[in-house]
Design a protein around this motif. Structure first.
Motif, PDB file in Angstrom:
ATOM      1  N   THR A 267      47.640  -9.019 -96.886  1.00  0.00           N
ATOM      2  CA  THR A 267      47.130  -9.438 -95.581  1.00  0.00           C
ATOM      3  C   THR A 267      47.315 -10.942 -95.378  1.00  0.00           C
TER       4      THR A 267
ATOM      5  N   ALA B  85      56.480 -17.096 -87.971  1.00  0.00           N
ATOM      6  CA  ALA B  85      57.281 -16.537 -86.874  1.00  0.00           C
ATOM      7  C   ALA B  85      56.891 -17.190 -85.548  1.00  0.00           C
ATOM      8  N   THR B  86      55.598 -17.392 -85.337  1.00  0.00           N
ATOM      9  CA  THR B  86      55.126 -18.060 -84.124  1.00  0.00           C
ATOM     10  C   THR B  86      55.670 -19.482 -84.058  1.00  0.00           C
TER      11      THR B  86
ATOM     12  N   GLN C  28      50.947 -11.636 -94.733  1.00  0.00           N
ATOM     13  CA  GLN C  28      51.327 -11.170 -93.397  1.00  0.00           C
ATOM     14  C   GLN C  28      50.878 -12.174 -92.338  1.00  0.00           C
ATOM     15  N   GLU C  29      49.669 -12.719 -92.503  1.00  0.00           N
ATOM     16  CA  GLU C  29      49.177 -13.735 -91.564  1.00  0.00           C
ATOM     17  C   GLU C  29      50.056 -14.983 -91.619  1.00  0.00           C
ATOM     18  N   GLU C  30      50.425 -15.397 -92.829  1.00  0.00           N
ATOM     19  CA  GLU C  30      51.291 -16.568 -92.973  1.00  0.00           C
ATOM     20  C   GLU C  30      52.670 -16.305 -92.364  1.00  0.00           C
TER      21      GLU C  30
ATOM     22  N   ASN D 231      53.272 -14.236 -89.888  1.00  0.00           N
ATOM     23  CA  ASN D 231      53.079 -14.264 -88.437  1.00  0.00           C
ATOM     24  C   ASN D 231      53.002 -15.700 -87.919  1.00  0.00           C
TER      25      ASN D 231
END
Length: 116
Positions: free
Chosen positions: A17, A27-28, A20-22, A24
């Protein structure tokens, strides 16, 4: 053993998790950088078009100046228009130099006409 496997699974899910946050966030950030680059590139292209337009205006003006060896008001009007464009947009020093030279030539031409 079952309890340790459960704890390990929970820890692994937390790690997944977190990554995945990192991912995201990365990607942002990548999208934001791409958008900023596109904006800077568009501004550069627009500036290039303005500079090309100024160059064409100055060239046209010089052609008309060369053909206008009388007291026509067309030449000073065109110079004023070109100067206004240069003052409105950031332009290379060469354009400023060209327009200053043109102003000098107009002044010289007016002096010659007045003294003839």
């Amino acid at each position: 053993m079952s309890q340790r496997l459960c704890e390990t699974e929970t820890n692994m899910l937390a790690i997944i998790t977190k990554y995945q946050e990192e991912l995201n966030l990365a990607a942002t950030h990548e999208h934001r950088v791409a958008d900023e680059y596109a904006q800077v590139y568009a501004e550069k292209e627009a500036r290039g078009r303005v500079i090309d337009s100024l160059h064409q205006e100055a060239t046209m003006w010089m052609d008309r100046f060369a053909l206008s060896l009388n007291e026509s008001q067309e030449v000073p009007r065109l110079l004023a228009k070109a100067k206004a464009m240069v003052d409105t947009y950031s332009s290379p020093k060469e354009i400023h130099g060209l327009l200053s030279y043109c102003q000098h030539m107009i002044d010289l031409m007016a002096h010659i006409i007045r003294n003839c």
